[in-house]
Write an enzyme that holds these catalytic residues in place. Structure first.
Site, PDB file in Angstrom:
ATOM      1  N   HIS A   9     -88.235  -2.481 110.868  1.00  0.00           N
ATOM      2  CA  HIS A   9     -87.542  -1.753 111.938  1.00  0.00           C
ATOM      3  C   HIS A   9     -88.506  -0.697 112.477  1.00  0.00           C
ATOM      4  O   HIS A   9     -88.884   0.219 111.756  1.00  0.00           O
ATOM      5  CB  HIS A   9     -86.285  -1.100 111.357  1.00  0.00           C
ATOM      6  N   ASP A  23     -76.909  -7.783 114.285  1.00  0.00           N
ATOM      7  CA  ASP A  23     -77.011  -6.394 113.817  1.00  0.00           C
ATOM      8  C   ASP A  23     -75.648  -5.915 113.318  1.00  0.00           C
ATOM      9  O   ASP A  23     -75.259  -4.764 113.523  1.00  0.00           O
ATOM     10  CB  ASP A  23     -77.539  -5.471 114.921  1.00  0.00           C
TER      11      ASP A  23
END
Lengths: 328, 430
Positions: free
Chosen positions: B184, B310
């Site tokens: 990320h 997500d």
């Protein structure tokens, strides 16, 4: 002082009954108001000024109403102003300073709203450190809600009192040039003022070091400056903003000393504005940081007038909103 | 042993081979036994026959980024409830992020999760292992042991490793095992206390902004480290035009770098936040419409490889807060396919491209045998109606949390049947 009545929608005679119903349930944001509603509120406020100036400062149109001032952030000035406004109109006013205790106890803002709602207030005046918090609370209560400042979002009654002060001193608002100087990025006063002044056809300038200018500010203000002298040239009104101390000392600006040199309002910089320019400040002031004490207390300053207009504006807003709250 | 299952009269769409044609598929013992394009398959004795009536038969979706509440916060989501939501959304496998309590940074926990998932979840749960112990960004975990236990990739989930030297070490070591490092990208010092995309809307709302550079600067670093170390690197989710440009340039030189995107960044933009709607508070934040158009183009031209949900269940206590104080995250397993099909219905991206990003590309990146309709592949398949209109309603949500960014959204495209390992785990009922 001469007044511009061209855009007025009703005649202020000191009684809310003479005004058309104010068609808003809450006062959350200047963005929600149409131009005629802004002017209406200013006119109503002007009509309230004599109430505060008379010996018996009472105008009990809100008799029997309950006003809760819910302040999650400390605020002497705004809270006191709302308290006096409510009391002069005869409301039962309760101050609740919540600070962050509710959060530390695990209570959410929504829980707080539900608790307060059960007390059946007629209006809740809210200040909160988070942008949008007042809006969230307004969705959860059955009464009128007034935004007394939410994070870096808005402070609508401040913008209204600023506008009323300008109108009283300049005789008009439309067509003026107003410069707002200082910590633009973190100020809720700026957003409300830019929206309100923009709606009243004012030429707005913001002046700040580049790192205190938020993204896209050029879409909200007519002009953007990083140089005080250029930005103040020929303006009618200079609005100074408080520099928050946590931003000084190398965080956002190198030092208070440097800030004052380049962005503090002193006589030399003020000389770039029109000779009859007025100087405003939402308070509390840092004398010697964003403003020279001689300017703050000098002939151009209308800062104490702002405080007086603040009470009038808050009386007007309470008066305007409560019928809407009743009918809901 | 289950009965053979024959699905006939289907529109087979398989991005692995570029197939989009009428045909039939035979499933035996959880495996695809035969695929017939344009020709019928004889019905084996005792087989269950499904007449697809022209519905699309595609590989089941592989969702590369799913947060669960289990272990630790089961009130938000369990493997079972996530499995129900996944099956209803057409997701037959999902990669479970290690951001749990405790953190998935030990082989024993990976082993536990696999066994737990087999016992309770309708779909395949693929645990990802933490790169650093406790997701603290300080010490490496035991990559080899985690892989042996069954971890499919390495990631610190929603956390981003700030130390460049640690990341270099991580990538070098992961290359020993051929494990994909899924990272990320977020520069903490630039993100600061920002809560939405930096720009005019943030200024109007009085909210702190997160500049795109908080993503592009660490991404540029990561791509250079990936080239230096030769590891398989996957940027977990990119969101802006600058990142698409960086990925496109890197891919010309290095075939082992890939990028994913959240369906939220493809389907929504910062305007959706409206007046502080905290269900749209996401990490990575929703960006501008220009960025959304750029990432759509990135998906179309192959710069962006995968689309994921997500899925991040958060309870109302943490979402029902002022925007800046609310937690990040939205659920998305049940709406992943239908939201992605918005891009197809709008004409922005073709069906094969959209499905590729949720089937064969994740399978290739993770080294899975699924994600394709091929003889010998696991029979993880979905039948869906491309045009079926429906509206997302809170009462129908199968997740334990209700924080969907698509509440009330009108979508077209519904999963009618989900098959995992040859077993039907979900059928749509009107």
């Amino acid at each position: 002082m001469a007044q511009d009545r061209a855009s007025k929608t009703s005649t202020p005679v000191g009684s809310s009954g003479d005004f058309p119903p104010f068609n808003q349930r809450h006062l959350l944001s200047i963005a929600d108001l149409k131009q005629h509603e802004i002017v209406d509120l200013l006119d109503r406020a002007e009509a309230m000024v004599p109430v505060s100036r008379q010996e018996r400062k009472s105008h009990p149109t809100l008799s029997g109403k309950t006003q809760i001032n819910l302040f999650f952030e400390p605020s002497t000035r705004t809270q006191g102003s709302f308290e006096i406004a409510g009391k002069r109109l005869g409301a039962l006013v309760m101050n609740m300073s919540v600070k962050s205790s509710s959060v530390s106890k695990g209570e959410t803002l929504v829980d707080t709203a539900a608790t307060l709602n059960a007390m059946r207030p007629d209006v809740i005046v809210v200040r909160h450190s988070a942008a949008g918090a007042v809006e969230l609370l307004s969705q959860k209560v059955g009464c009128a809600v007034i935004n007394a400042g939410d994070g870096a979002h808005e402070h609508p009654t401040q913008a209204l009192l600023d506008a009323l002060t300008i109108r009283n001193h300049k005789g008009r608002i439309s067509g003026l040039t107003v410069a707002i100087c200082g910590d633009i990025a973190n100020s809720r006063v700026v957003r409300s003022n830019l929206l309100l002044l923009g709606a009243l056809n004012v030429r707005t300038r913001v002046i700040a070091p580049r790192n205190l200018l938020p993204s896209g500010i050029e879409h909200l203000a007519t002009e953007v400056f990083t140089d005080m002298r250029e930005g103040l040239k020929d303006v009618d009104v200079v609005m100074m903003l408080r520099l928050q101390h946590e931003r000084a000392n190398g965080r956002m600006i190198p030092s208070v000393r440097e800030y004052y040199r380049f962005y503090g309002l002193d006589a030399e910089k003020l000389a770039f504005a029109k000779p009859d320019a007025i100087v405003m400040h939402p308070g509390p002031m840092n004398r010697g940081v964003e403003i020279d004490p001689a300017i703050a207390d000098g002939p151009a300053s209308v800062i104490t007038d702002q405080v007086e207009m603040g009470v009038a504006v808050r009386m007007a807003v309470l008066d305007a909103l409560l019928p809407a709250g009743d009918s809901a | 042993m289950t009965r053979p299952l024959l699905i006939e009269n289907a529109r087979i769409v398989d991005p692995a081979t570029g197939t989009d044609a009428k045909g039939a598929v035979l499933i035996e013992n959880g495996i695809i036994a035969e695929v017939a394009i344009g020709a019928p398959i004889g019905v084996p004795e005792g087989a269950e026959v499904i007449n697809a009536k022209g519905l699309i038969l595609s590989p089941g979706l592989i969702d590369m980024r799913v947060f669960t509440g289990e272990p630790g916060k089961e009130y938000r989501e369990t493997l079972q409830s996530a499995g129900e939501a996944a099956a209803a959304g057409g997701v037959t496998s999902f990669v479970m992020m290690p951001d749990t309590t405790p953190v998935v940074d030990d082989g024993a926990l990976v082993d536990f999760l696999i066994r737990r998932a087999k016992a309770t979840s309708k779909v395949n749960v693929l645990p990802a292992a933490a790169i650093t112990k406790g997701l603290a960004g300080q010490e490496m975990t035991e990559f080899g042991l985690l892989q042996e236990a069954g971890a499919v990739c390495l990631t610190d989930g929603r956390h981003s490793i700030q130390s460049t030297s640690l990341l270099r070490t991580v990538m070098s070591y992961a290359a020993n095992y051929g494990m994909t490092v899924v990272h990320h990208v977020s520069d903490k010092s630039l993100t600061g206390d920002g809560v939405m995309n930096d720009g005019l809307f943030a200024t109007i709302l009085g909210l702190k902004g997160i500049p795109r550079e908080a993503e592009t600067i660490p991404l540029a670093r990561d791509l250079q480290l990936a080239a230096l170390t030769g590891t398989k690197y996957h940027a977990a989710q990119i969101s802006c035009a600058g990142s698409v440009e960086l990925m496109a340039a890197a891919k010309k030189r290095n075939k082992s770098v890939t990028a994913g995107i959240s369906i939220n960044n493809l389907a929504l933009n910062e305007n959706d936040i409206g007046r502080y709607r905290s269900f749209f508070k996401l990490s990575t934040p929703l960006r501008s419409e220009d960025d959304r158009q750029a990432v759509i183009e990135g998906l179309r031209n192959g710069t962006i490889d995968t689309i994921h949900s997500d899925h991040d269940p958060q309870d109302t206590e943490v979402k029902r807060q002022p925007f800046a104080e609310a937690s990040d995250g939205a659920i998305g397993l049940e709406t992943l396919l239908a939201a992605a099909l918005r891009l197809v219905h709008s004409g922005d991206v073709d069906l094969l491209t959209v499905l590729r990003a949720m089937t064969i590309r994740p399978a290739e990146i993770l080294g899975l045998a699924s994600g394709r309709i091929a003889k010998g592949a696991p029979a993880d398949l979905i039948l869906f109606d491309l045009d079926y209109p429906w509206q997302v309603s809170e009462k129908d949500i199968r997740s334990r949390s209700r924080n969907t960014s698509f509440e009330g959204a009108r979508l077209a495209g519904k999963v009618m049947r989900t098959i995992v390992g040859g077993v039907t785990v979900h059928t749509h009922e009107d």
